[in-house]
Design a protein around this motif. Structure first.
Motif, short mmCIF file in Angstrom:
data_model
loop_
_atom_site.label_atom_id
_atom_site.label_comp_id
_atom_site.label_asym_id
_atom_site.label_seq_id
_atom_site.Cartn_x
_atom_site.Cartn_y
_atom_site.Cartn_z
N TYR A 127 0.85 -1.19 0.00
CA TYR A 127 0.00 0.00 0.00
C TYR A 127 0.89 1.24 0.00
O TYR A 127 1.92 1.26 0.66
CB TYR A 127 -0.87 0.03 1.27
N MET A 128 0.45 2.26 -0.75
CA MET A 128 1.17 3.53 -0.76
C MET A 128 0.17 4.63 -1.07
O MET A 128 -0.95 4.35 -1.51
CB MET A 128 2.30 3.51 -1.78
N SER A 129 0.57 5.86 -0.90
CA SER A 129 -0.33 6.98 -1.17
C SER A 129 -0.76 6.96 -2.63
O SER A 129 0.04 6.71 -3.54
CB SER A 129 0.34 8.30 -0.86
N ALA A 130 -2.02 7.26 -2.83
CA ALA A 130 -2.57 7.36 -4.19
C ALA A 130 -2.64 8.81 -4.65
O ALA A 130 -3.26 9.10 -5.66
CB ALA A 130 -3.96 6.72 -4.25
N GLY A 131 -1.99 9.71 -3.92
CA GLY A 131 -1.90 11.08 -4.39
C GLY A 131 -2.60 12.12 -3.54
O GLY A 131 -2.57 13.30 -3.85
N ARG A 132 -3.23 11.68 -2.46
CA ARG A 132 -3.77 12.65 -1.51
C ARG A 132 -3.94 11.97 -0.16
O ARG A 132 -4.03 10.74 -0.08
CB ARG A 132 -5.05 13.30 -1.99
N ARG A 133 -3.97 12.77 0.88
CA ARG A 133 -4.14 12.23 2.23
C ARG A 133 -5.49 11.53 2.32
O ARG A 133 -6.49 12.06 1.84
CB ARG A 133 -4.05 13.35 3.25
N GLY A 134 -5.49 10.34 2.90
CA GLY A 134 -6.73 9.58 3.03
C GLY A 134 -7.03 8.69 1.84
O GLY A 134 -8.11 8.11 1.76
N LEU A 135 -6.09 8.54 0.93
CA LEU A 135 -6.31 7.72 -0.26
C LEU A 135 -5.05 6.89 -0.52
O LEU A 135 -3.96 7.45 -0.72
CB LEU A 135 -6.61 8.61 -1.47
N GLU A 136 -5.20 5.57 -0.49
CA GLU A 136 -4.08 4.66 -0.71
C GLU A 136 -4.35 3.80 -1.93
O GLU A 136 -5.50 3.49 -2.25
CB GLU A 136 -3.87 3.74 0.51
N ILE A 137 -3.28 3.39 -2.60
CA ILE A 137 -3.37 2.47 -3.72
C ILE A 137 -2.60 1.22 -3.34
O ILE A 137 -1.52 1.30 -2.74
CB ILE A 137 -2.87 3.11 -5.04
N GLU A 138 -3.17 0.07 -3.65
CA GLU A 138 -2.56 -1.22 -3.35
C GLU A 138 -2.20 -1.89 -4.67
O GLU A 138 -3.03 -1.97 -5.57
CB GLU A 138 -3.56 -2.09 -2.58
N MET A 139 -0.97 -2.37 -4.77
CA MET A 139 -0.54 -3.08 -5.98
C MET A 139 0.67 -3.95 -5.66
O MET A 139 1.27 -3.80 -4.60
CB MET A 139 -0.22 -2.12 -7.12
N ALA A 140 1.01 -4.81 -6.59
CA ALA A 140 2.20 -5.63 -6.42
C ALA A 140 3.45 -4.75 -6.52
O ALA A 140 3.50 -3.82 -7.33
CB ALA A 140 2.24 -6.72 -7.50
#
Length: 159
Positions: A127-140
């Motif tokens: 998991y890492m930030s998806a570009g704003r606070r409160g939004l995460e993106i999960e990927m390999a």
């Protein structure tokens, strides 16, 4: 949509978006994300910017678990620099197009040299930030490496 999500979508990698209510008073954005997502802090990663060889205009990205800190010496070695220092937050925001606490390694304004902590390879997804606070993106991790051109090295230090 954020530039990070658009980059993942455009690359056609598998990803999931996780949104949570961000608390502006949270002492650690990364730990807040791990807690909100119910994930161990070693599986949630923070994106940090460093200045190479003392030059605030030459920046690079380090992605490390929120459970630890960035090892500056190991990061310098991984990036082929004599030394690195944490970048000025205003420089980091200007270079990436994101605000501190929401900086994603994906979809930055300009592609910067990137190093991902090797521990990311221990998980099926991270998991890492998806570009704003409160939004995460999960990927390999392999997809993150491919999309950013990241090197992997042990650059995180457990606290």
């Amino acid at each position: 949509m954020t530039p990070a999500i658009n980059a993942a979508k455009k690359a056609r990698v598998r990803y999931r978006i996780h949104e949570y209510a961000h608390d502006p008073a949270a002492p650690s954005y990364g730990q807040e994300a791990a807690d909100a997502l119910g994930q161990p802090a070693g599986r949630v990663f923070k994106t940090l910017l460093v200045a190479l060889n003392g030059d605030g205009r030459r920046l690079a990205v380090a992605v490390v678990p929120v459970s630890g800190q960035l090892d500056l010496k190991a990061t310098a070695a991984a990036l082929g620099a004599k030394k690195v220092a944490m970048a000025d937050p205003a420089d980091a925001e200007r270079a990436t197009g994101y605000v501190v606490g929401g900086i994603s390694p994906l979809g930055q304004k300009k592609r910067l040299p990137t190093v991902l902590d090797a521990s990311a390879l221990d998980f099926p997804t991270i998991y890492m930030s998806a570009g704003r606070r409160g939004l995460e993106i999960e990927m390999a991790a392999a997809d993150l490496i491919r999309l950013t051109g990241a090197a992997t090295a042990p650059v995180g230090r457990v606290e």
